[in-house]
Motif scaffolding. Structure first.
Motif, PDB file in Angstrom:
ATOM      1  N   LEU A   7       0.700  -1.276   0.090  1.00  0.00           N
ATOM      2  CA  LEU A   7      -0.069   0.079  -0.045  1.00  0.00           C
ATOM      3  C   LEU A   7       0.821   1.243  -0.020  1.00  0.00           C
ATOM      4  O   LEU A   7       0.790   2.184  -0.995  1.00  0.00           O
ATOM      5  CB  LEU A   7      -0.899   0.061   1.361  1.00  0.00           C
ATOM      6  CG  LEU A   7      -2.349  -0.335   1.100  1.00  0.00           C
ATOM      7  CD1 LEU A   7      -2.928  -0.585   2.558  1.00  0.00           C
ATOM      8  CD2 LEU A   7      -3.073   0.093   0.170  1.00  0.00           C
ATOM      9  N   CYS A   8       1.655   1.392   0.973  1.00  0.00           N
ATOM     10  CA  CYS A   8       2.621   2.418   1.125  1.00  0.00           C
ATOM     11  C   CYS A   8       3.701   2.144   1.792  1.00  0.00           C
ATOM     12  O   CYS A   8       3.560   2.088   2.850  1.00  0.00           O
ATOM     13  CB  CYS A   8       1.911   3.836   2.022  1.00  0.00           C
ATOM     14  SG  CYS A   8       2.881   5.245   1.424  1.00  0.00           S
ATOM     15  N   LEU A   9       4.922   2.028   1.311  1.00  0.00           N
ATOM     16  CA  LEU A   9       6.062   1.538   1.653  1.00  0.00           C
ATOM     17  C   LEU A   9       6.978   2.853   2.197  1.00  0.00           C
ATOM     18  O   LEU A   9       7.059   3.769   1.443  1.00  0.00           O
ATOM     19  CB  LEU A   9       6.748   0.348   1.002  1.00  0.00           C
ATOM     20  CG  LEU A   9       7.802  -0.505   1.662  1.00  0.00           C
ATOM     21  CD1 LEU A   9       7.059  -1.141   2.464  1.00  0.00           C
ATOM     22  CD2 LEU A   9       8.180  -1.183   0.230  1.00  0.00           C
ATOM     23  N   CYS A  10       7.743   2.822   3.296  1.00  0.00           N
ATOM     24  CA  CYS A  10       8.411   4.194   3.309  1.00  0.00           C
ATOM     25  C   CYS A  10       9.809   4.008   2.317  1.00  0.00           C
ATOM     26  O   CYS A  10      10.271   2.939   1.713  1.00  0.00           O
ATOM     27  CB  CYS A  10       9.142   4.292   4.968  1.00  0.00           C
ATOM     28  SG  CYS A  10      10.062   2.922   5.496  1.00  0.00           S
ATOM     29  N   HIS A  11      10.391   5.029   2.169  1.00  0.00           N
ATOM     30  CA  HIS A  11      11.359   5.199   1.173  1.00  0.00           C
ATOM     31  C   HIS A  11      12.254   6.304   1.470  1.00  0.00           C
ATOM     32  O   HIS A  11      12.058   7.221   1.815  1.00  0.00           O
ATOM     33  CB  HIS A  11      10.643   5.796  -0.076  1.00  0.00           C
ATOM     34  CG  HIS A  11      11.595   6.270  -1.275  1.00  0.00           C
ATOM     35  ND1 HIS A  11      11.735   7.801  -1.416  1.00  0.00           N
ATOM     36  CD2 HIS A  11      12.428   5.740  -2.110  1.00  0.00           C
ATOM     37  CE1 HIS A  11      12.730   7.870  -2.254  1.00  0.00           C
ATOM     38  NE2 HIS A  11      12.923   6.629  -2.762  1.00  0.00           N
ATOM     39  N   MET A  12      13.783   5.950   1.585  1.00  0.00           N
ATOM     40  CA  MET A  12      14.657   6.800   2.020  1.00  0.00           C
ATOM     41  C   MET A  12      15.310   7.651   1.331  1.00  0.00           C
ATOM     42  O   MET A  12      15.357   7.348  -0.140  1.00  0.00           O
ATOM     43  CB  MET A  12      15.540   5.860   2.935  1.00  0.00           C
ATOM     44  CG  MET A  12      15.235   5.245   4.041  1.00  0.00           C
ATOM     45  SD  MET A  12      14.659   6.226   5.455  1.00  0.00           S
ATOM     46  CE  MET A  12      12.835   5.606   5.418  1.00  0.00           C
ATOM     47  N   SER A  13      15.984   8.817   1.501  1.00  0.00           N
ATOM     48  CA  SER A  13      16.204   9.627   0.738  1.00  0.00           C
ATOM     49  C   SER A  13      18.003   9.390   0.443  1.00  0.00           C
ATOM     50  O   SER A  13      18.397   9.780  -0.422  1.00  0.00           O
ATOM     51  CB  SER A  13      16.300  11.081   1.046  1.00  0.00           C
ATOM     52  OG  SER A  13      17.385  11.219   2.405  1.00  0.00           O
ATOM     53  N   GLY A  14      18.366   8.523   1.461  1.00  0.00           N
ATOM     54  CA  GLY A  14      19.912   8.364   1.665  1.00  0.00           C
ATOM     55  C   GLY A  14      20.643   9.391   2.639  1.00  0.00           C
ATOM     56  O   GLY A  14      21.725   9.086   2.905  1.00  0.00           O
ATOM     57  N   LYS A  15      19.840  10.248   3.108  1.00  0.00           N
ATOM     58  CA  LYS A  15      20.525  11.310   3.585  1.00  0.00           C
ATOM     59  C   LYS A  15      20.258  11.260   5.464  1.00  0.00           C
ATOM     60  O   LYS A  15      20.971  11.603   6.318  1.00  0.00           O
ATOM     61  CB  LYS A  15      20.030  12.784   3.456  1.00  0.00           C
ATOM     62  CG  LYS A  15      20.221  13.218   2.068  1.00  0.00           C
ATOM     63  CD  LYS A  15      20.710  14.675   1.922  1.00  0.00           C
ATOM     64  CE  LYS A  15      21.001  14.929   0.473  1.00  0.00           C
ATOM     65  NZ  LYS A  15      19.738  14.996  -0.340  1.00  0.00           N
ATOM     66  N   GLU A  16      19.299  10.358   5.513  1.00  0.00           N
ATOM     67  CA  GLU A  16      18.838   9.685   6.900  1.00  0.00           C
ATOM     68  C   GLU A  16      20.092   9.161   7.693  1.00  0.00           C
ATOM     69  O   GLU A  16      20.397   9.885   9.121  1.00  0.00           O
ATOM     70  CB  GLU A  16      17.758   8.881   6.712  1.00  0.00           C
ATOM     71  CG  GLU A  16      16.492   9.211   6.400  1.00  0.00           C
ATOM     72  CD  GLU A  16      16.509   9.296   4.898  1.00  0.00           C
ATOM     73  OE1 GLU A  16      17.209   8.732   3.928  1.00  0.00           O
ATOM     74  OE2 GLU A  16      15.479   9.660   4.411  1.00  0.00           O
ATOM     75  N   ARG A 274      14.854  14.213   9.579  1.00  0.00           N
ATOM     76  CA  ARG A 274      15.330  15.375   8.657  1.00  0.00           C
ATOM     77  C   ARG A 274      15.731  15.018   7.101  1.00  0.00           C
ATOM     78  O   ARG A 274      15.856  15.658   6.298  1.00  0.00           O
ATOM     79  CB  ARG A 274      16.731  15.891   9.620  1.00  0.00           C
ATOM     80  CG  ARG A 274      16.297  16.707  10.537  1.00  0.00           C
ATOM     81  CD  ARG A 274      17.507  17.120  11.400  1.00  0.00           C
ATOM     82  NE  ARG A 274      17.941  18.303  10.677  1.00  0.00           N
ATOM     83  CZ  ARG A 274      19.322  18.891  11.142  1.00  0.00           C
ATOM     84  NH1 ARG A 274      19.779  18.378  12.098  1.00  0.00           N
ATOM     85  NH2 ARG A 274      19.592  20.138  10.799  1.00  0.00           N
ATOM     86  N   GLY A 275      16.252  13.700   7.195  1.00  0.00           N
ATOM     87  CA  GLY A 275      16.678  13.232   5.767  1.00  0.00           C
ATOM     88  C   GLY A 275      15.360  13.011   5.125  1.00  0.00           C
ATOM     89  O   GLY A 275      15.476  13.492   3.717  1.00  0.00           O
ATOM     90  N   GLN A 276      14.305  12.711   5.694  1.00  0.00           N
ATOM     91  CA  GLN A 276      13.132  12.452   4.793  1.00  0.00           C
ATOM     92  C   GLN A 276      12.354  13.835   4.340  1.00  0.00           C
ATOM     93  O   GLN A 276      11.978  14.075   3.121  1.00  0.00           O
ATOM     94  CB  GLN A 276      12.063  11.869   5.806  1.00  0.00           C
ATOM     95  CG  GLN A 276      11.981  10.537   6.080  1.00  0.00           C
ATOM     96  CD  GLN A 276      11.642   9.648   5.184  1.00  0.00           C
ATOM     97  OE1 GLN A 276      10.438   9.568   4.971  1.00  0.00           O
ATOM     98  NE2 GLN A 276      12.484   9.010   4.173  1.00  0.00           N
TER      99      GLN A 276
END
Ligand SMILES: *Cc1c(COP(=O)(O)O)cnc(C)c1O
Length: 412
Positions: A7-16, A274-276
């Motif tokens: 449905l809706c999976l979290c997704h990282m920016s890489g900066k986290e 903050r990364g998000q």
């Protein structure tokens, strides 16, 4: 078996990880610190408009005593507290409003249980109000009638109003504010699903006296678990901050004059946040693009309606996309389980996760004894609707697969 679509999976920016590593390097591994403060600043920069960035034709309900106004001077004063969960934010909002034992709180019935649970934490009773068919959110007219009836029956005004922005769709918040202003009852917006949604250009969560955000794992952005409370001014912000950190008074020893809570966000979680925040706008654009793709593909499937912004004032984030079946549409495998359940099973068999719409609170056994003002709208939607995937990992290919799976589950 084809790959699973959630449905809706979290997704990282890489900066986290950079923010988290910084926290470890400086030993800020506790529920306060630079990431918590930084996340609050990031949120305020996004959500609290300055006089220049204020939408010009926004909502103009004037009631300064309740801080319901669109008045730029009031909006500019808002501050945001990062907390351990959206549920904690609702709880502290109610505490700060002075809601307590024997009080009543008007709550949208068509929602996730977390909108109503905190009302019981403070010893108050939720009074449920049904939705209107355009936005699926609190019906302002019914709210007005319900308040009048509560006053007539109990001789007391409800202490707060909790409208919800279901699946990110803005409520008719100007009309709800007008009812709130008429009765002089403060509004606590449950904006947990509506991160980045706007009504007449203004962000959901910034209209009421308090606004609630959630950063749980499946929401628009995540801190792994977390939330925030939008407060009307510096003074209230300090009060909420104090409640969130065990109500410690400023003495050299531990002095307490109020019951406190341990609800502050961890500095590690805030690092994720903050990364998000660096990709929040991309997430919003993505969800709206997914909705657009559904719109195009569902256009030639008869009997399926996509839940859409009902007018120009509304700008949903489309956190989850939602569909309803028209009355005479038949779904394969409906052996009496109902069409949403038959469709859910059919899609599950193809490794696609879908979810029933929220079962209304006035239908929940746990709230059976609470007063409810119903008009049939949420019951009807629950009986013929379904949430379909919209997260960051849902691309054009996935949308096609989902729509094809739905098409082939319809009986001609
Ligand atoms: C997710 C959600 C909440 C609670 O947020 P948490 O951060 O999970 O505690 C509250 N209300 C609604 C409508 C939600 O969807």
């Amino acid at each position: 078996m084809e790959e699973r679509i959630l449905l809706c999976l979290c997704h990282m920016s890489g900066k986290e990880m950079d923010f988290i590593n910084e926290a470890f390097a400086e030993n800020w591994v506790l529920p306060l610190g630079p990431n918590v403060n930084g996340l609050e600043k990031d949120l305020e920069r996004m959500f609290i408009p300055t006089a220049d960035s204020m939408p010009k034709d926004g909502v103009t309900v004037q009631s300064p005593d309740l801080l319901l106004s669109h008045d730029p001077a009031l909006l500019e004063r808002k501050r945001i507290v990062a907390l351990s969960a959206g549920t904690a934010a609702i709880h502290l909002g109610l505490v700060a409003l002075g809601v307590g034992h024997g009080d009543e709180v008007m709550v949208q019935s068509f929602t996730f249980s977390a909108s109503a649970n905190p009302v019981t934490y403070v010893g108050a009773t939720p009074v449920f109000v049904d939705s209107e068919p355009d936005t699926w959110n609190m019906d302002p007219q019914l709210l007005d009638e319900a308040i009048a009836d509560r006053v007539a029956k109990t001789g007391k005004k409800p202490k707060a109003i909790i409208p919800v922005y279901l699946y990110g769709m803005p409520a008719k918040i100007d009309e709800i504010l007008a009812v709130a202003a008429k009765w002089k009852i403060p509004v606590l917006e449950d904006s947990a699903e509506a991160f980045g949604s706007r009504y007449r250009g203004q962000y959901c969560g910034t209209f009421g006296r308090f606004g609630v955000m959630s950063f749980n794992g499946n929401k628009m952005i995540t801190t792994s678990g977390g939330g925030a409370l939008v407060c009307p001014d510096e003074e209230t912000w300090r009060l909420v901050m104090s409640y969130a950190t065990q109500s410690r008074e400023p003495y050299p020893w531990y002095q307490h004059e109020r019951i406190g809570y341990n609800y502050r966000m961890s500095n590690i979680s805030a690092g994720i946040g903050r990364g998000q925040m660096t990709i929040a706008e991309e997430h919003l654009a993505h969800h709206r693009r997914v909705q657009q793709q559904y719109r195009e593909l569902f256009a030639d499937i008869e009997g399926i309606e996509l839940h859409e912004n009902p007018g120009e004032e509304f700008d949903s984030n489309f956190w989850l996309c939602a569909i309803t079946f028209v009355p005479d549409l038949k779904v394969r495998g409906d052996d009496g389980c109902g069409r949403p359940e038959a469709m859910r099973r059919a899609l599950e068999a193809r490794n696609i996760e879908t979810r029933h719409l929220w079962k209304p609170m006035h239908r929940q056994p746990v709230f059976a004894s609470c007063p409810a003002y119903v008009n049939g709208v949420s019951d009807d939607l629950f009986s013929r609707g379904l949430c379909i995937p919209a997260g960051p990992y849902v691309g054009e290919r996935e949308v096609r697969r989902i729509v094809e799976a739905i098409r082939s589950s319809i009986l001609a």
